[in-house]
Design an enzyme around this catalytic site. Structure first.
Site, PDB file in Angstrom:
ATOM      1  N   TYR A 295       0.852  -1.198   0.000  1.00 13.92           N
ATOM      2  CA  TYR A 295       0.000   0.000   0.000  1.00 13.92           C
ATOM      3  C   TYR A 295       0.875   1.229   0.000  1.00 13.92           C
ATOM      4  CZ  TYR A 295      -5.003  -0.491   0.147  1.00 13.92           C
ATOM      5  OH  TYR A 295      -6.303  -0.666  -0.213  1.00 13.92           O
TER       6      TYR A 295
ATOM      7  N   GLU B 265      -0.625   4.708  -0.522  1.00 12.37           N
ATOM      8  CA  GLU B 265      -1.491   5.879  -0.731  1.00 12.37           C
ATOM      9  C   GLU B 265      -0.684   7.144  -0.499  1.00 12.37           C
ATOM     10  OE1 GLU B 265      -4.999   5.604   1.666  1.00 12.37           O
ATOM     11  OE2 GLU B 265      -5.897   4.060   0.404  1.00 12.37           O
TER      12      GLU B 265
ATOM     13  N   ASP C 177      -5.716  13.311 -25.425  1.00 10.87           N
ATOM     14  CA  ASP C 177      -5.681  11.917 -24.985  1.00 10.87           C
ATOM     15  C   ASP C 177      -4.938  11.145 -26.079  1.00 10.87           C
ATOM     16  OD1 ASP C 177      -6.084   9.277 -24.391  1.00 10.87           O
ATOM     17  OD2 ASP C 177      -8.243   9.447 -24.028  1.00 10.87           O
TER      18      ASP C 177
ATOM     19  N   THR D  18      -2.834   6.028 -22.125  1.00  8.35           N
ATOM     20  CA  THR D  18      -2.676   4.667 -21.630  1.00  8.35           C
ATOM     21  C   THR D  18      -1.214   4.288 -21.879  1.00  8.35           C
ATOM     22  OG1 THR D  18      -3.371   3.859 -23.788  1.00  8.35           O
ATOM     23  CG2 THR D  18      -5.037   3.887 -22.050  1.00  8.35           C
TER      24      THR D  18
ATOM     25  N   LYS E 214      -0.667   0.497 -25.060  1.00  9.96           N
ATOM     26  CA  LYS E 214      -0.947   0.403 -26.497  1.00  9.96           C
ATOM     27  C   LYS E 214       0.382   0.546 -27.238  1.00  9.96           C
ATOM     28  CE  LYS E 214      -5.642   1.678 -25.452  1.00  9.96           C
ATOM     29  NZ  LYS E 214      -6.698   2.707 -25.441  1.00  9.96           N
TER      30      LYS E 214
ATOM     31  N   ARG F 299      -0.799  -2.501 -18.492  1.00 12.50           N
ATOM     32  CA  ARG F 299      -2.121  -1.886 -18.653  1.00 12.50           C
ATOM     33  C   ARG F 299      -2.296  -0.796 -17.608  1.00 12.50           C
ATOM     34  NH1 ARG F 299      -4.571  -4.800 -21.979  1.00 12.50           N
ATOM     35  NH2 ARG F 299      -6.261  -3.320 -21.905  1.00 12.50           N
TER      36      ARG F 299
HETATM   37  C1  LIG Z   1      -7.821   2.891 -24.727  1.00 12.79           C
HETATM   38  C2  LIG Z   1      -8.232   4.298 -24.538  1.00 12.79           C
HETATM   39  C3  LIG Z   1      -8.696   4.771 -23.299  1.00 12.79           C
HETATM   40  C4  LIG Z   1      -9.084   3.866 -22.126  1.00 12.79           C
HETATM   41  O1  LIG Z   1      -8.178   3.019 -21.648  1.00 12.79           O
HETATM   42  P1  LIG Z   1      -8.604   1.814 -20.660  1.00 12.79           P
HETATM   43  O2  LIG Z   1      -7.290   1.489 -20.033  1.00 12.79           O
HETATM   44  O3  LIG Z   1      -9.163   0.755 -21.525  1.00 12.79           O
HETATM   45  O4  LIG Z   1      -9.584   2.339 -19.666  1.00 12.79           O
HETATM   46  C5  LIG Z   1      -8.947   6.126 -23.173  1.00 12.79           C
HETATM   47  N1  LIG Z   1      -8.781   6.964 -24.210  1.00 12.79           N
HETATM   48  C6  LIG Z   1      -8.363   6.531 -25.423  1.00 12.79           C
HETATM   49  C7  LIG Z   1      -8.216   7.514 -26.527  1.00 12.79           C
HETATM   50  C8  LIG Z   1      -8.090   5.191 -25.622  1.00 12.79           C
HETATM   51  O5  LIG Z   1      -7.719   4.779 -26.836  1.00 12.79           O
END
Ligand SMILES: *Cc1c(COP(=O)(O)O)cnc(C)c1O
Length: 436
Positions: free
Chosen positions: A67, A69, A213, A239, A242, A248
């Site tokens: 933990y 926090e 994003d 994220t 990817k 993840r």
């Molecule tokens: C994949 C993605 C997310 C969300 O990611 P998770 O880890 O699946 O919650 C948010 N914004 C964009 C543009 C994404 O491609």
């Protein structure tokens, strides 16, 4: 009857020493089948990748027990010395990688990183603007079934009907009309270069905060294969699993100190409790990998491979939305073949090619059926595929789609069998986790 010390020792011996196959054969079997699936099929899902052994090892480390926090140096728990070491390294590496002043590496996922930005900067009911889902936007950018769409007031921009590119004049007009507090650029199924400076000009004109994003393209940004959202965007979320090829998870990046307190407070204690420190450690590992010259080359090869795949699909009679790709991904429009995205996803899976059905701009079919598939090259590039292999993959996809076009949903079993054979050859030549 009291337990003898030796009996405690015997039961604890298994606890400390049994591997998963002994402790839980059912789960071990599913994991080993999943490994074989990743090894034996070609992964074309644009949002997936294959993380290094080092990233997997950190994710499976003893930090899962801890933990922590709070933030480095200011924790609500004792024993955080080494949690501080990994989180500080993750923060410093993220800042260096993306060239910004501040980073929060604690969001548990991409959705949570975006929720944190909303919690930090908006009040319920506030208007924000994002790319329409039908044009490739993400669920967390204002979908009516997502919190962003339920508790806030989303207005959206989309792609033009003719060239299927984002219409910056329409973005400006919508922003002027609705005066959003926040404008989001970035998406999940848009294969063209984002013009961040044009978004900046619009945000400045209407007094909006600009969020990028960059979840899908952050590996390309890190490797210099897509322009950086900095310095144009106020806040950048991503994220890490990817194209960036980490565990993840999510991160939030920014330059202006005025955002530091609201963003950090929104992640913890606003939305989350204890951070997943094992995943934070794995993020640090992935950022270190992404800072290497090898990763730069990887990012450029992803784009080169996507161009080769798109060209091959077109040569074999399939239409690519917007006529091509500038990044790692593409949407294939199957309308002219009279094949649905749903049937294509299933048929390709039977041929050991993994992808997802995806709506195309102005799709007339429902999101459960769709008229397209989305393809991406990050995972295949990780396993070592180059343009020649991706040109072959394009040809194999077209063969399976032609079988579906001819025979309907069940496809052509002979074609699918023959494609499986060629997929097996490619996979054998470019192994994944060869020593696992
Ligand atoms: C994949 C993605 C997310 C969300 O990611 P998770 O880890 O699946 O919650 C948010 N914004 C964009 C543009 C994404 O491609």
């Amino acid at each position: 009857m009291s337990t003898k010390p030796s009996e405690v020792l015997n039961s604890m011996d298994a606890f400390w020493n049994d591997d998963l196959a002994t402790a839980d054969p059912e789960i071990a079997a599913a994991i080993s089948k999943e490994l074989a699936r990743q090894q034996d099929k070609i992964e074309l899902i644009a949002s997936e990748n294959i993380a290094s052994k080092a990233v997997l090892e950190a994710t499976g480390s003893v930090f899962t027990n801890k933990y922590a926090e709070g933030y480095p140096g200011k924790r609500y728990y004792g024993g955080c010395d080494y949690a501080d070491v990994v989180e500080t390294l993750a923060i410093e590496r993220a800042k260096e990688l993306f060239g910004c002043n501040f980073a929060n590496v604690q969001p548990n996922s991409g959705s949570q990183m975006n929720q944190a930005v909303f919690l930090a900067l908006l009040q319920p009911g506030d208007t924000f603007m994002g790319l329409d889902l039908n044009s490739g936007g993400h669920l967390t950018h204002g979908s009516p079934v997502n919190m962003s769409g339920k508790w806030f007031n989303p207005v959206s921009y989309g792609v033009r009907e003719g060239d299927e590119l984002i219409d910056m004049d329409a973005v400006a007009a919508t922003a002027r009309e609705h005066k959003p507090k926040l404008i989001i650029c970035g998406g999940t199924a848009y294969s063209r270069t984002w013009d961040f400076s044009a978004f900046r000009a619009i945000a400045d004109e209407v007094g909006a905060i600009l969020l990028c994003d960059m979840s899908h393209i952050s590996g390309l940004v890190a490797g210099g294969a897509h322009p950086s959202p900095f310095p144009h965007c106020d806040i950048v979320t991503s994220t890490t699993h990817k194209s960036l090829r980490g565990p993840r998870s999510g991160i939030i990046l920014w330059n202006d100190e005025k955002f530091t307190k609201p963003l950090n407070m929104a992640v913890f204690p606003g939305l989350q409790g204890g951070p997943l420190m094992h995943v934070v450690a794995a993020k640090a590992v992935a950022f270190r990998e992404a800072l290497t010259p090898e990763f730069k080359s990887y990012a450029h090869r992803i784009v080169e491979n996507a161009r080769a795949l798109a060209a091959s699909l077109e040569e074999n009679g399939l239409r690519i939305v917007s006529g091509g790709t500038d990044n790692h991904s593409m949407l294939v429009d199957l309308t002219a073949k009279n094949v649905t995205g749903k049937d294509a996803e299933k048929g390709l899976d039977r041929a050991w090619l993994t992808c997802n059905k995806n709506g195309i701009p102005f799709d007339t079919r429902s999101p459960f059926i769709t008229s397209g598939i989305r393809l991406g090259t990050p995972a295949g590039t990780t396993r070592g595929f180059g343009p020649a292999e991706f040109r072959t993959v394009g040809k194999l996809i077209a063969e399976v789609v032609d079988g579906l076009s001819k025979n309907g949903a069940e496809g052509d079993a002979q074609i699918e069998e023959s494609v499986r054979g060629r997929v097996a050859e490619l996979c054998a030549a470019f192994p994944v986790y060869p020593n696992a």
